[in-house]
Scaffold this motif. Structure first.
Motif, mmCIF file in Angstrom:
data_model
loop_
_atom_site.group_PDB
_atom_site.id
_atom_site.type_symbol
_atom_site.label_atom_id
_atom_site.label_comp_id
_atom_site.label_asym_id
_atom_site.label_seq_id
_atom_site.Cartn_x
_atom_site.Cartn_y
_atom_site.Cartn_z
ATOM 1 N N ASN A 10 -24.247 -52.542 -20.951
ATOM 2 C CA ASN A 10 -23.411 -52.151 -22.086
ATOM 3 C C ASN A 10 -22.249 -51.271 -21.637
ATOM 4 O O ASN A 10 -21.103 -51.444 -22.078
ATOM 5 C CB ASN A 10 -24.236 -51.413 -23.139
ATOM 6 C CG ASN A 10 -25.148 -52.349 -23.910
ATOM 7 O OD1 ASN A 10 -24.970 -53.558 -23.880
ATOM 8 N ND2 ASN A 10 -26.119 -51.789 -24.614
ATOM 9 N N GLU A 11 -22.542 -50.323 -20.764
ATOM 10 C CA GLU A 11 -21.504 -49.391 -20.299
ATOM 11 C C GLU A 11 -20.444 -50.113 -19.472
ATOM 12 O O GLU A 11 -19.241 -49.860 -19.623
ATOM 13 C CB GLU A 11 -22.146 -48.263 -19.497
ATOM 14 C CG GLU A 11 -22.972 -47.310 -20.357
ATOM 15 C CD GLU A 11 -23.794 -46.350 -19.532
ATOM 16 O OE1 GLU A 11 -24.025 -45.213 -19.999
ATOM 17 O OE2 GLU A 11 -24.226 -46.730 -18.402
ATOM 18 N N LEU A 12 -20.882 -51.003 -18.604
ATOM 19 C CA LEU A 12 -19.919 -51.742 -17.782
ATOM 20 C C LEU A 12 -19.080 -52.678 -18.666
ATOM 21 O O LEU A 12 -17.869 -52.785 -18.480
ATOM 22 C CB LEU A 12 -20.643 -52.558 -16.707
ATOM 23 C CG LEU A 12 -19.740 -53.401 -15.793
ATOM 24 C CD1 LEU A 12 -18.708 -52.524 -15.085
ATOM 25 C CD2 LEU A 12 -20.575 -54.167 -14.769
ATOM 26 N N LYS B 204 -18.254 -52.269 -21.772
ATOM 27 C CA LYS B 204 -17.290 -51.463 -22.522
ATOM 28 C C LYS B 204 -16.112 -51.075 -21.640
ATOM 29 O O LYS B 204 -14.951 -51.109 -22.073
ATOM 30 C CB LYS B 204 -17.978 -50.216 -23.070
ATOM 31 C CG LYS B 204 -17.067 -49.350 -23.928
ATOM 32 C CD LYS B 204 -17.819 -48.156 -24.497
ATOM 33 C CE LYS B 204 -16.905 -47.300 -25.361
ATOM 34 N NZ LYS B 204 -17.631 -46.123 -25.929
ATOM 35 N N ALA B 205 -16.404 -50.732 -20.393
ATOM 36 C CA ALA B 205 -15.341 -50.328 -19.474
ATOM 37 C C ALA B 205 -14.405 -51.487 -19.146
ATOM 38 O O ALA B 205 -13.195 -51.294 -18.972
ATOM 39 C CB ALA B 205 -15.955 -49.770 -18.183
ATOM 40 N N LEU B 206 -14.955 -52.703 -19.087
ATOM 41 C CA LEU B 206 -14.157 -53.871 -18.719
ATOM 42 C C LEU B 206 -13.561 -54.591 -19.923
ATOM 43 O O LEU B 206 -12.758 -55.512 -19.766
ATOM 44 C CB LEU B 206 -15.013 -54.861 -17.912
ATOM 45 C CG LEU B 206 -15.518 -54.376 -16.552
ATOM 46 C CD1 LEU B 206 -16.373 -55.455 -15.901
ATOM 47 C CD2 LEU B 206 -14.356 -54.004 -15.640
ATOM 48 N N GLY B 207 -13.978 -54.186 -21.133
ATOM 49 C CA GLY B 207 -13.473 -54.831 -22.335
ATOM 50 C C GLY B 207 -14.072 -56.197 -22.580
ATOM 51 O O GLY B 207 -13.378 -57.106 -23.073
ATOM 52 N N CYS B 208 -15.341 -56.371 -22.217
ATOM 53 C CA CYS B 208 -16.016 -57.645 -22.469
ATOM 54 C C CYS B 208 -17.354 -57.360 -23.143
ATOM 55 O O CYS B 208 -17.655 -56.210 -23.500
ATOM 56 C CB CYS B 208 -16.224 -58.420 -21.164
ATOM 57 S SG CYS B 208 -17.271 -57.569 -19.957
#
Length: 279
Positions: free
Chosen positions: A31-33, A35-39
């Motif tokens: 989830n965190e990754l 959110k960071a990548l916008g996917c």
């Protein structure tokens, strides 16, 4: 891993495992990754499970986010894996025997090609190349084949490029691969070689009988130190031939075809007239 270097499926699994390992090492959840990548988290999950095709932009985004070695030069860890996947995918879709030919073509100092059916790959536009692909193939396979063909054309513009002569049977010009618009683009591309110093394009016209050209197309490769080679295709299989006697006969055959071909000026006049017929 070495045994899987030509297997794109195994390489996608490797990409997913490396993504999961990197994410867990940095203590990030999916989830965190995401959110960071916008996917979406589902996207990350599918990448890690090798259920998604890896895109170049995804690889670059992961390198940028994780600051992998070489990320600022587009040479990061994930991009390197992506490039290996792409090379393996192209290897898988090549005509049997053609991969061996490509290794030699890139080192040739001279290329002579007689095309009896279609525009040679080294001269094709992307639209024309796509028009030649077999229907029913996956999008991924088609993209891999077209991309490989386009990259191959760098041979003609590299430093110290080979001297090349292409003789096209006139029928090639009237075979409407991809439709009129694609043919206009293809003919424009051929006309663009009119002032080239290392690419000579000629047409063998209908009105001239050249028995040497009735046996089909072929390619002759010349090298600075190695033995010359001939490449032919038949029934979906490519073959490299290095017999000196066969090479001599093929050289004579090409000279006979070239002797019946239009002059350079006549060729480009015909290309221009044919283009207008499609426009």
């Amino acid at each position: 891993m070495a045994s899987d270097q030509q297997n794109p499926d195994a390489l996608r699994v490797h990409f997913g495992l490396e993504l999961r390992r990197t994410r867990q090492r940095t203590k990030l959840s999916q989830n965190e990754l995401a959110k960071a990548l916008g996917c979406t988290p589902q996207w990350i999950c599918q990448l890690e499970k090798a259920d998604k095709t890896v895109s170049e932009q995804t690889a670059l985004d992961l390198d940028t986010y994780f600051k992998t070695d070489g990320w600022d030069r587009d040479e990061g860890h994930f991009h390197r894996i992506y490039q290996t996947i792409r090379r393996a995918g192209r290897h898988r879709v090549l005509l049997p025997g053609f991969d061996a030919y490509l290794r030699h073509e890139s080192r040739a100092i001279g290329i002579r090609s007689f095309a009896a059916q279609v525009v040679p790959g080294l001269l094709q536009t992307e639209g024309y190349a796509r028009g030649l692909m077999m229907p029913g193939e996956s999008v991924e396979t088609l993209d891999a084949r077209v991309a490989g063909r386009m990259e191959r054309q760098a041979t003609l513009t590299r430093q110290n490029p080979p001297m090349t002569i292409f003789v096209l049977d006139e029928s090639v010009l009237y075979r409407p691969v991809g439709g009129p618009k694609v043919m206009v683009e293809q003919l424009d591309h051929l006309i663009g070689f009119e002032s080239s110093l290392n690419v000579d394009v000629r047409v063998l016209p209908y009105g001239r009988v050249a028995p040497a050209g009735l046996e089909g197309g072929f390619i002759l490769l010349n090298f600075e130190q190695e033995a010359d080679l001939m490449y032919i295709e038949a029934a979906g299989v490519g073959q490299l031939i290095e017999s000196k006697s066969t090479m001599f006969k093929a050289g004579v055959r090409f000279s006979l075809v070239m002797g019946e071909a239009l002059s350079r000026t006549e060729t480009f006049q015909l290309l221009s007239r044919t283009r207008e017929e499609y426009a």
